[in-house]
Enzyme design. Structure first.
Site, PDB file in Angstrom:
ATOM      1  N   LYS A   1       0.854  -1.182   0.000  1.00 12.69           N
ATOM      2  CA  LYS A   1       0.000   0.000   0.000  1.00 12.69           C
ATOM      3  C   LYS A   1       0.889   1.232   0.000  1.00 12.69           C
ATOM      4  O   LYS A   1       1.675   1.449   0.925  1.00 12.69           O
ATOM      5  CB  LYS A   1      -0.923  -0.008   1.216  1.00 12.69           C
TER       6      LYS A   1
ATOM      7  N   LYS B   1      -2.092  -1.561  -3.865  1.00 13.36           N
ATOM      8  CA  LYS B   1      -2.952  -0.385  -3.830  1.00 13.36           C
ATOM      9  C   LYS B   1      -2.117   0.883  -3.905  1.00 13.36           C
ATOM     10  O   LYS B   1      -1.153   0.986  -3.149  1.00 13.36           O
ATOM     11  CB  LYS B   1      -3.739  -0.407  -2.526  1.00 13.36           C
TER      12      LYS B   1
END
Ligand code: PBG
Length: 325
Positions: free
Chosen positions: A196, A249
């Site tokens: 992330k 992400k």
């Protein structure tokens, strides 16, 4: 390989039936997870200005939205909560009567066939907007992990089907796995936000979840957008700690990372097509500058082609309608 004029690649592009036969990437409703935001109150349906078509729902409206997902054939939702009040330690995140806990119970009772994934993080619940508790001007890792464990157990007790930690603290997947196992939730999978990044593409989400950091930024815990080897190390750690699904992400600017993760590890890979990726397309389409449907489907196809097995996307409902057209 024989060359032109023996081999003419255009033969296989001549008409749609031929293109269907040689198409390599197939995108379907089976790949979709729809994110939803839940807020206290009744009959609340606040459209999020920077995310047209997405809403903050009160629990009653959320249940109705969950029914719509099932009627569209979408397998899963991921839930984000906006608490009544925030404090330094994000208390509502792990309160058994917190907004997410209420939402999960309501959906699992009314729409049990929908898979409910819960995002585990503190940023929506802390008054400073960071993903953990603060000490010495930074987020403290291990004390935050203890709270994330409490939050995960509270979600599991409410009936969550999958736990998805998005905080990026070190060691949290292992700690959550162990705690779930000890409390009899050994069958609940963990979808780890493994790679992330500290991304500016989360801007609209922070409006939606009211979770913008009140000082500084998230770069001491989320990843540097310049790094991909580090992403592989993060994914390896999460797999070792017990992650069942690993996530990259955002998606669009990180297709190379998705590709590497899928190539390197034989694991289900999720990609989060984040709020800013949605907002860019919506805004350009509203201006008549691009064709929303074609651009969105092209983007989502590229995420699958890169190696994602599933995609968390605000386009999920539109996609089903487009695919059915
Ligand atoms: C919580 C969380 C965020 C997103 C998902 N979980 C925001 C953040 O890290 O700041 C972003 C999702 C999106 O932009 O669509 N930590």
């Amino acid at each position: 390989m024989s060359v032109y004029p023996i081999y003419r690649p255009r033969r296989l592009r001549a008409n749609e039936n031929m293109r269907r036969l040689v198409r390599e990437t197939h995108f379907s409703v089976d790949d979709l997870i729809y994110p939803m935001f839940v807020i206290h109150g009744e009959k609340v349906e606040n459209e999020i200005p920077s995310m047209p078509g997405c809403f903050q729902y009160s629990v009653d409206k959320l249940v109705a939205a969950a029914k719509e997902l099932v009627s569209l054939g979408i397998p899963a939702t991921i839930l984000f909560g906006i608490p009544e009040s925030k404090d330094a330690v994000g208390s509502e995140a792990y309160a058994d009567d917190g907004i997410i806990q209420q939402a999960v119970r309501a959906i699992k009772e009314a729409v049990p066939e929908l898979l409910v994934i819960t995002d585990v993080c503190l940023c929506e619940y802390t008054d400073h907007g960071h993903c953990g508790i603060i000490g010495d001007g930074d987020v403290l890792n291990d004390p935050t992990v203890d709270l994330l464990v409490k939050e995960s157990l509270s979600h599991a007790r409410a009936g969550a089907d999958v736990i998805a930690p998005s905080d990026m603290m070190d060691g949290r997947v292992g700690a959550i796995r162990e705690a779930l196992n000890e409390d009899g939730y050994e069958n609940i999978p963990i979808m780890a936000y493994s790679a992330k990044y500290a991304s500016a593409f989360y801007g609209p989400f922070r409006d939606a979840a009211e979770s913008a950091p009140q000082f500084g930024d998230r770069r001491s815990y989320q990843m540097d957008p310049a790094n991909s080897e580090e992403a592989l190390r993060e994914v390896a750690l999460d797999i070792d700690e017990g992650a069942d699904i690993v996530m990259v992400k955002p998606a669009l600017s990180y297709l190379d990372v998705i590709y590497q993760v899928k190539s390197e590890y034989q694991m289900p890979v999720a990609a989060y097509n984040v709020s800013g990726e949605y907002a860019m397309i919506k805004a350009a389409a509203q201006n008549g500058w691009i064709d929303e449907k074609r651009v969105a489907l092209e983007m989502l196809t590229s995420i699958k082609r890169a190696g994602a097995d599933m995609i968390l996307t605000y386009f999920a409902k539109s996609v089903v309608k487009w695919l059915n057209d």
